[in-house]
Design a protein around this motif. Structure first.
Motif, PDB file in Angstrom:
ATOM      1  N   ILE A   1      42.308  84.501  75.797  1.00 16.23           N
ATOM      2  CA  ILE A   1      43.694  84.429  75.337  1.00 16.23           C
ATOM      3  C   ILE A   1      44.079  82.987  75.029  1.00 16.23           C
ATOM      4  CG2 ILE A   1      46.108  84.734  76.038  1.00 16.23           C
ATOM      5  CD1 ILE A   1      45.132  87.252  77.590  1.00 16.23           C
ATOM      6  N   PHE A   2      43.775  82.095  75.945  1.00 15.20           N
ATOM      7  CA  PHE A   2      44.105  80.683  75.749  1.00 15.20           C
ATOM      8  C   PHE A   2      43.467  80.150  74.466  1.00 15.20           C
ATOM      9  CE2 PHE A   2      43.393  76.161  76.188  1.00 15.20           C
ATOM     10  CZ  PHE A   2      44.594  75.689  76.689  1.00 15.20           C
TER      11      PHE A   2
ATOM     12  N   GLU B   1      48.569  90.450  68.270  1.00 17.48           N
ATOM     13  CA  GLU B   1      48.048  91.613  67.524  1.00 17.48           C
ATOM     14  C   GLU B   1      46.629  91.348  67.023  1.00 17.48           C
ATOM     15  OE1 GLU B   1      49.176  93.695  63.367  1.00 17.48           O
ATOM     16  OE2 GLU B   1      50.842  93.453  64.780  1.00 17.48           O
ATOM     17  N   ALA B   2      46.397  90.166  66.488  1.00 12.95           N
ATOM     18  CA  ALA B   2      45.092  89.834  65.948  1.00 12.95           C
ATOM     19  C   ALA B   2      44.003  89.799  67.017  1.00 12.95           C
ATOM     20  CB  ALA B   2      45.147  88.487  65.218  1.00 12.95           C
TER      21      ALA B   2
ATOM     22  N   PHE C   1      54.922  83.999  65.295  1.00 15.14           N
ATOM     23  CA  PHE C   1      53.584  83.410  65.405  1.00 15.14           C
ATOM     24  C   PHE C   1      52.822  84.030  66.580  1.00 15.14           C
ATOM     25  CE2 PHE C   1      50.718  80.294  67.256  1.00 15.14           C
ATOM     26  CZ  PHE C   1      49.984  79.871  66.167  1.00 15.14           C
ATOM     27  N   LEU C   2      53.464  84.091  67.738  1.00 13.52           N
ATOM     28  CA  LEU C   2      52.808  84.622  68.937  1.00 13.52           C
ATOM     29  C   LEU C   2      52.508  86.105  68.817  1.00 13.52           C
ATOM     30  CD1 LEU C   2      54.726  82.682  71.692  1.00 13.52           C
ATOM     31  CD2 LEU C   2      52.284  82.532  71.186  1.00 13.52           C
TER      32      LEU C   2
END
Length: 138
Positions: free
Chosen positions: A32-33, A133-134, A127-128
């Motif tokens: 995630i980071f 989602e991506a 953006f987040l």
């Protein structure tokens, strides 16, 4: 200069310091980071190039702030038998397991994004959400 090293040493150091209970989540935390924070498509670059902050910040301090926030949120799940603390119950362990990834995301949002001014927040939110989602995280 610390900025030339990037965020990897900070991330590695923090992940190594996590309590044993959260070690199963280390790779997800890293994933995630790394999908959100560093690089020219990361949140820090996006903030610097397109948004305004209420006060100037330093990239490594924003990242360290995320780790500090996460550490404070995890304290409720840390027990020290040497201090006479009771071990976590089964329910507390399950709750910690369920909360780990959401707390990680919460920590990143409320540290990395906290200095952005009001008009930039909807853009940051978009953006987040696209990143989430991506990369298929909650």
């Amino acid at each position: 200069e610390p900025t030339t090293m990037g965020f990897t040493p900070l991330l590695d150091s923090y992940l190594q310091s996590l309590p044993d209970l959260f070690q199963p989540h280390v790779e997800k935390f890293r994933e995630i980071f790394e999908s959100v924070v560093p690089g020219m498509d990361g949140i820090v670059f996006f903030m610097r190039k397109t948004l305004k902050e209420t006060v100037p910040t330093v990239d490594t301090c924003l990242v360290q702030g995320a780790f500090n926030l996460m550490a404070s949120l995890l304290k409720r799940y840390v027990r020290d038998p040497m201090k006479g603390d009771e071990p976590l119950s089964g329910e507390e362990r399950r709750n910690a397991d369920k909360a780990a990834v959401p707390l990680w995301i919460f920590s990143m949002i409320w540290s990395l994004c906290a200095s952005v001014t009001g008009p930039g927040r909807p853009r940051l939110d978009e953006f987040l959400r696209k990143k989430a989602e991506a990369h298929d995280f909650p």
